[in-house]
Write a protein that holds these residues in place. Structure first.
Motif, PDB file in Angstrom:
ATOM      1  N   UNK A 103       0.831  -1.205   0.000  1.00 15.77           N
ATOM      2  CA  UNK A 103       0.000   0.000   0.000  1.00 15.77           C
ATOM      3  C   UNK A 103       0.866   1.257   0.000  1.00 15.77           C
ATOM      4  N   UNK A 104       1.898   1.263   0.847  1.00 19.02           N
ATOM      5  CA  UNK A 104       2.780   2.426   0.934  1.00 19.02           C
ATOM      6  C   UNK A 104       3.480   2.686  -0.395  1.00 19.02           C
ATOM      7  N   UNK A 105       3.944   1.622  -1.028  1.00 16.40           N
ATOM      8  CA  UNK A 105       4.631   1.757  -2.312  1.00 16.40           C
ATOM      9  C   UNK A 105       3.688   2.292  -3.383  1.00 16.40           C
ATOM     10  N   UNK A 106       2.505   1.725  -3.454  1.00 16.89           N
ATOM     11  CA  UNK A 106       1.549   2.164  -4.474  1.00 16.89           C
ATOM     12  C   UNK A 106       1.081   3.594  -4.229  1.00 16.89           C
ATOM     13  N   UNK A 107       0.939   3.968  -2.972  1.00 14.81           N
ATOM     14  CA  UNK A 107       0.406   5.295  -2.654  1.00 14.81           C
ATOM     15  C   UNK A 107       1.440   6.393  -2.920  1.00 14.81           C
ATOM     16  N   UNK A 108       2.692   6.174  -2.479  1.00 16.14           N
ATOM     17  CA  UNK A 108       3.694   7.237  -2.581  1.00 16.14           C
ATOM     18  C   UNK A 108       4.526   7.169  -3.860  1.00 16.14           C
ATOM     19  N   UNK A 109       4.940   5.967  -4.274  1.00 12.29           N
ATOM     20  CA  UNK A 109       5.800   5.872  -5.453  1.00 12.29           C
ATOM     21  C   UNK A 109       5.017   5.937  -6.753  1.00 12.29           C
ATOM     22  N   UNK A 110       3.770   5.495  -6.727  1.00 19.85           N
ATOM     23  CA  UNK A 110       2.971   5.500  -7.955  1.00 19.85           C
ATOM     24  C   UNK A 110       1.912   6.595  -7.933  1.00 19.85           C
ATOM     25  N   UNK A 111       2.094   7.553  -7.031  1.00 22.79           N
ATOM     26  CA  UNK A 111       1.089   8.598  -6.881  1.00 22.79           C
ATOM     27  C   UNK A 111       0.922   9.496  -8.082  1.00 22.79           C
ATOM     28  N   UNK A 112       1.965   9.559  -8.923  1.00 22.04           N
ATOM     29  CA  UNK A 112       1.862  10.426 -10.100  1.00 22.04           C
ATOM     30  C   UNK A 112       1.380   9.670 -11.338  1.00 22.04           C
ATOM     31  N   UNK A 113       1.055   8.391 -11.189  1.00 22.99           N
ATOM     32  CA  UNK A 113       0.524   7.621 -12.316  1.00 22.99           C
ATOM     33  C   UNK A 113      -0.992   7.803 -12.364  1.00 22.99           C
ATOM     34  N   UNK A 114      -1.537   8.201 -13.506  1.00 23.08           N
ATOM     35  CA  UNK A 114      -2.986   8.451 -13.604  1.00 23.08           C
ATOM     36  C   UNK A 114      -3.800   7.264 -13.094  1.00 23.08           C
ATOM     37  N   UNK A 115      -4.802   7.576 -12.263  1.00 24.06           N
ATOM     38  CA  UNK A 115      -5.766   6.599 -11.739  1.00 24.06           C
ATOM     39  C   UNK A 115      -5.185   5.619 -10.720  1.00 24.06           C
ATOM     40  N   UNK A 116      -3.873   5.733 -10.380  1.00 17.77           N
ATOM     41  CA  UNK A 116      -3.284   4.747  -9.479  1.00 17.77           C
ATOM     42  C   UNK A 116      -3.926   4.810  -8.092  1.00 17.77           C
ATOM     43  N   UNK A 117      -4.138   6.022  -7.583  1.00  9.99           N
ATOM     44  CA  UNK A 117      -4.740   6.137  -6.253  1.00  9.99           C
ATOM     45  C   UNK A 117      -6.233   5.819  -6.302  1.00  9.99           C
ATOM     46  N   UNK A 118      -6.863   6.110  -7.426  1.00  4.64           N
ATOM     47  CA  UNK A 118      -8.263   5.735  -7.573  1.00  4.64           C
ATOM     48  C   UNK A 118      -8.407   4.222  -7.512  1.00  4.64           C
ATOM     49  N   UNK A 119      -7.510   3.525  -8.202  1.00  9.43           N
ATOM     50  CA  UNK A 119      -7.524   2.063  -8.156  1.00  9.43           C
ATOM     51  C   UNK A 119      -7.277   1.557  -6.735  1.00  9.43           C
TER      52      UNK A 119
END
Length: 251
Positions: free
Chosen positions: A199-215
């Motif tokens: 969760x931490x990796x997806x939230x902070x490292x992928x935060x600038x990828x479109x729709x990543x936080x929505x997913x």
């Protein structure tokens, strides 16, 4: 496990001695003596280490050297110290415990601690071994050397090991790789669960990828605010654990 060819080597705790002794004895190591290296000759260890190999492979190599060192293989122990020199420079340059010393004396003290850490590291631990050994060695230093808040007297720019400094400078820009190392340590130390790391990796490292936080919100059935708070709590737990580890080690 490799069979030790050299159980004693004539070296002392300085970078120059480690480098010279390794350069003399590594070419005498039989081919294939360390299976984790594959066909890479031991004398080309540092060159191989600079290549883009995975963290899992690095841990495999380090663990093989650790196992051999604890079984009496002096060359494996020396190989580990050689690999840890760039990390050692970084630790020494920022350690309160070693600021009373010149860089050469501080490195000698830290290399002695590394020698002890290598021989006592629990072999059951197989993840983030470079980080773990560096912190364990610093903890050993902390137990024997008085702390000082003086600035480092010998700046890194004056350090004479050009190859090690080159590796250190190239590694200093790998922020994501450093973060991955800390996250891997948090797993092996039981600080975070695997789900928390993901969760931490997806939230902070992928935060600038479109729709990543929505997913991520959909995956966890959370609102944006609830997800932010959850990620923040996990991050705070990790930061506090790292702060405690560093404080106990005397960094």
């Amino acid at each position: 496990m490799p069979t030790a060819v050299f159980t004693q080597l004539p070296w002392h705790p300085s970078v120059d001695s480690v480098e010279a002794t390794f350069a003399e004895y590594a070419p005498r190591s039989p081919k294939g003596a360390y299976p984790a290296l594959g066909n890479v000759p031991l004398e080309e260890l540092r060159k191989y280490w600079w290549e883009p190999i995975s963290g899992e492979k690095r841990d495999e190599i380090i663990h093989e050297f650790l196992t051999a060192a604890q079984a009496g293989d002096a060359l494996a122990q020396l190989a580990l110290i050689k690999l840890l020199v760039p990390k050692a420079i970084k630790v020494v340059a920022s350690s309160r415990q070693l600021r009373l010393y010149s860089m050469d004396d501080a490195m000698g003290t830290y290399i002695t601690a590394l020698w002890e850490a290598i021989l006592t590291h629990p072999l059951a631990r197989r993840k983030s071994l470079i980080f773990s050994l560096a912190m364990e060695a610093l903890g050993i230093v902390n137990g024997h050397v008085k702390s000082s808040r003086r600035p480092v007297e010998c700046p890194l720019e004056d350090w004479h090991d050009a190859a090690a400094e080159q590796q250190l400078q190239s590694a200093s820009n790998r922020t994501e790789e450093d973060l991955a190392e800390v996250l891997a340590w948090s797993l092996s130390a039981g600080v975070l669960t695997r789900d928390e790391v993901v969760l931490l990796t997806r939230y902070y490292l992928a935060g600038d990828i479109p729709n990543s936080r929505q997913d991520l919100m959909e995956d966890h059935a959370l609102s944006a605010e609830a997800l932010r708070k959850k990620a923040s709590r996990i991050r705070s737990k990790l930061v506090e654990a790292v702060r405690t580890e560093i404080t106990e080690a005397g960094w």
